[in-house]
Design a protein around this motif. Structure first.
Motif, PDB file in Angstrom:
ATOM      1  N   ALA A  86      47.209  43.711  29.384  1.00 41.02           N
ATOM      2  CA  ALA A  86      46.586  43.912  30.533  1.00 41.02           C
ATOM      3  C   ALA A  86      46.877  44.912  31.574  1.00 41.02           C
ATOM      4  O   ALA A  86      48.061  45.007  31.592  1.00 41.02           O
ATOM      5  CB  ALA A  86      46.512  42.243  30.900  1.00 41.02           C
ATOM      6  N   PRO A  87      45.906  45.203  32.228  1.00 40.65           N
ATOM      7  CA  PRO A  87      46.302  46.345  33.624  1.00 40.65           C
ATOM      8  C   PRO A  87      47.228  45.434  34.519  1.00 40.65           C
ATOM      9  O   PRO A  87      47.402  44.407  34.433  1.00 40.65           O
ATOM     10  CB  PRO A  87      44.951  46.272  34.232  1.00 40.65           C
ATOM     11  N   ALA A  88      47.956  46.452  35.138  1.00 39.76           N
ATOM     12  CA  ALA A  88      49.215  45.890  36.144  1.00 39.76           C
ATOM     13  C   ALA A  88      48.388  44.960  37.219  1.00 39.76           C
ATOM     14  O   ALA A  88      47.210  45.261  37.467  1.00 39.76           O
ATOM     15  CB  ALA A  88      49.755  47.336  36.854  1.00 39.76           C
ATOM     16  N   PRO A  89      48.903  44.035  37.457  1.00 40.05           N
ATOM     17  CA  PRO A  89      48.437  43.118  38.506  1.00 40.05           C
ATOM     18  C   PRO A  89      48.259  43.857  39.906  1.00 40.05           C
ATOM     19  O   PRO A  89      49.262  44.747  40.188  1.00 40.05           O
ATOM     20  CB  PRO A  89      49.638  41.973  38.729  1.00 40.05           C
ATOM     21  N   THR A  90      47.375  43.352  40.621  1.00 40.05           N
ATOM     22  CA  THR A  90      47.061  43.811  41.903  1.00 40.05           C
ATOM     23  C   THR A  90      48.333  43.318  42.758  1.00 40.05           C
ATOM     24  O   THR A  90      49.061  42.324  42.399  1.00 40.05           O
ATOM     25  CB  THR A  90      45.909  43.363  42.363  1.00 40.05           C
ATOM     26  N   ALA A  91      48.293  43.968  44.171  1.00 35.14           N
ATOM     27  CA  ALA A  91      49.443  43.331  44.863  1.00 35.14           C
ATOM     28  C   ALA A  91      49.226  41.766  45.422  1.00 35.14           C
ATOM     29  O   ALA A  91      50.209  41.020  45.284  1.00 35.14           O
ATOM     30  CB  ALA A  91      49.435  44.250  46.287  1.00 35.14           C
ATOM     31  N   GLU A  92      47.916  41.258  45.233  1.00 37.79           N
ATOM     32  CA  GLU A  92      47.641  39.862  45.608  1.00 37.79           C
ATOM     33  C   GLU A  92      48.018  39.000  44.536  1.00 37.79           C
ATOM     34  O   GLU A  92      48.711  38.063  44.720  1.00 37.79           O
ATOM     35  CB  GLU A  92      46.317  39.689  45.989  1.00 37.79           C
ATOM     36  N   GLU A  93      47.848  39.697  43.236  1.00 36.90           N
ATOM     37  CA  GLU A  93      48.322  38.919  42.079  1.00 36.90           C
ATOM     38  C   GLU A  93      49.773  38.602  41.856  1.00 36.90           C
ATOM     39  O   GLU A  93      50.484  37.774  41.584  1.00 36.90           O
ATOM     40  CB  GLU A  93      47.692  39.446  40.848  1.00 36.90           C
ATOM     41  N   ALA A  94      50.429  39.910  42.217  1.00 35.40           N
ATOM     42  CA  ALA A  94      51.957  39.847  42.501  1.00 35.40           C
ATOM     43  C   ALA A  94      52.344  38.957  43.267  1.00 35.40           C
ATOM     44  O   ALA A  94      53.537  38.128  43.074  1.00 35.40           O
ATOM     45  CB  ALA A  94      52.340  41.377  42.425  1.00 35.40           C
TER      46      ALA A  94
END
Length: 172
Positions: A86-94
């Motif tokens: 999957a694509p790298a998580p966004t800052a919010e997801e991280a």
């Protein structure tokens, strides 16, 4: 004789000076004026007469034909695990992931602390009970019919042994 060896050496030096440029070049093409160009970067898009490219045999060819030939010849590369992931998580997801991990760790710590407090309370109660038994305080146990039976001498000793065993097992 000296002049001919000096001339030979200068010709040899000139020949060797041109070798590294062409040896390291991956691309060869003729520019608009017909001069041969050697480079390790692809030619500009307006160049139509490429002599040699990476993975191509020597000889002039059209860049569009070379691209089609390379696509046909080159085997399909298997997708790597990272490319398929999957694509790298966004800052919010991280941030949300780190927050959830911190909350989970805090809940585990709180659970461990609560268990330790319950154990300490139980151990204190067992020690108080054992001390009361040893001092001869009047002690009773519940019977199956709901009544109270006070402990006699032998029963008291058995209860002291049982309580001390529980203290060692749970509080040791």
């Amino acid at each position: 004789m000296i002049r001919s060896s000096a001339l030979s050496l200068s010709l040899l030096a000139a020949a060797l000076a041109t070798v590294p440029a062409s040896a390291s070049a991956q691309w060869q093409w003729r520019d608009a004026s017909g001069r041969m160009v050697y480079s390790d970067v692809p030619p500009p898009p307006d160049i139509k007469r490429i002599v040699k490219g990476p993975g191509q045999p020597a000889g002039e060819y059209n860049p569009a034909e070379a691209t089609a030939t390379n696509a046909e010849v080159a085997p399909a590369r298997p997708a790597t695990a990272k490319a398929a992931a999957a694509p790298a998580p966004t800052a919010e997801e991280a941030f949300q992931k780190r927050r959830a991990e911190r909350l989970e760790a805090a809940a585990k710590d709180a659970q461990k602390e609560m268990e330790a407090n319950e154990r300490a309370t139980r151990c204190a109660q067992l020690r108080n009970y054992a001390q009361g038994l040893q001092q001869g305080a009047r002690t009773g146990v519940m019977t199956s019919d709901g009544g109270v039976q006070f402990l006699g001498g032998e029963q008291r000793q058995a209860e002291i042994v049982k309580t001390n065993a529980n203290i060692e097992k749970d509080c040791g």
